[in-house]
Design a protein around this motif. Sequence first.
Motif, short mmCIF file in Angstrom:
data_model
loop_
_atom_site.label_atom_id
_atom_site.label_comp_id
_atom_site.label_asym_id
_atom_site.label_seq_id
_atom_site.Cartn_x
_atom_site.Cartn_y
_atom_site.Cartn_z
N TRP A 1 -0.72 16.23 -6.73
CA TRP A 1 -1.42 16.85 -7.86
C TRP A 1 -1.74 15.81 -8.92
N ASP A 2 -0.76 14.95 -9.23
CA ASP A 2 -0.95 13.93 -10.25
C ASP A 2 -2.05 12.95 -9.84
N ASN B 1 -5.56 14.79 -9.77
CA ASN B 1 -5.99 15.10 -11.14
C ASN B 1 -6.45 13.86 -11.89
N GLN C 1 -3.52 23.12 -14.86
CA GLN C 1 -2.29 22.81 -15.56
C GLN C 1 -1.74 24.13 -16.10
N PRO C 2 -0.58 24.57 -15.64
CA PRO C 2 0.36 23.88 -14.76
C PRO C 2 -0.15 23.75 -13.34
N LYS C 3 0.52 22.89 -12.60
CA LYS C 3 0.15 22.65 -11.20
C LYS C 3 0.22 23.94 -10.39
N PHE D 1 -6.36 23.87 -18.05
CA PHE D 1 -5.17 24.55 -18.57
C PHE D 1 -5.30 26.06 -18.38
N GLU E 1 -5.62 24.41 -7.27
CA GLU E 1 -4.24 24.49 -7.75
C GLU E 1 -3.32 24.17 -6.58
#
Length: 276
Positions: free
Chosen positions: A9-10, A13, A22-24, A69, A101
């Motif tokens: 994810w990091d 993104n 966000q959140p993952k 978000f 997601e």
Amino acid sequence: QKAGTTWRWDYLNSIDEITFTQPKELHVFDAMLRPELHAQFLFKARVQHLSRTPLQKLRHKLGWYEPGFVRAKQRIEMIANPQAYVEYFRSLDPSAKAVGEITPSYATLNASHFRFIRELLEPHFNLRVVLLLRDPVHRAFSAAKHLIRGYKRNFPIALGSDPNEFLESILETSYILERQDYERLLLSLDEAFEPGQVHVEFYERLFTDEAVRSLTEFVGVEAKKADFAKQVNAGLQTSSLDPKMAKRAGEIYSGTYEYCRQRFGAELIDKIWLTT
């Protein structure tokens, strides 16, 4: 869970052409479709919404938050009305080549659940599913350490425990087994999606240029240099899996190892996973 999803994810993104939430983990379809296992995620979203600070309420009212978000109230609405999930992602930057997601506990869903998701999303998106698999024993051990760090309130006894002792106590619980049943999961994905819609990778080879290129090509974006040294959610790294515990766990999960040998080839699985 515990298969490198946060690192993935990091990394994704960090690519300008991608917008991930966000959140993952949104925990929409698990809470919606399997409430007997995941009702706590709806409860958690309600608590987060009700406990907002005045500053958070002002930020939400004025829209002062990063792209992607998702507010707790939005997650509550998505769980109650799946069309809200669709509309949220349709509202994101139209120039983004990929949106999405990452919720590991969607792995507890079955074929009918996946078909529901496909029918919901496919009219609006070029749907892609990415699945990361990890050696079942090491995944369970990592989950035990994760629980010890206190992230799972439904296992409060885990706090301060030795990870090998705690692993022994959860080896055959539904919390672990539901996520370890790769045969059920893979066959469910086969039944619900077309082969070209699902990308399977292994945690043990995730942190390589080849795996990153394969993933980004599947998503439809250009790869960028990845920081393989970066550790996300690292903790209790000095804790080692006891060989006796590994052997016992390997025997319990032997069916998963055998199925993956048959599906992906014994040479690959025996090379990257624990030999049982």
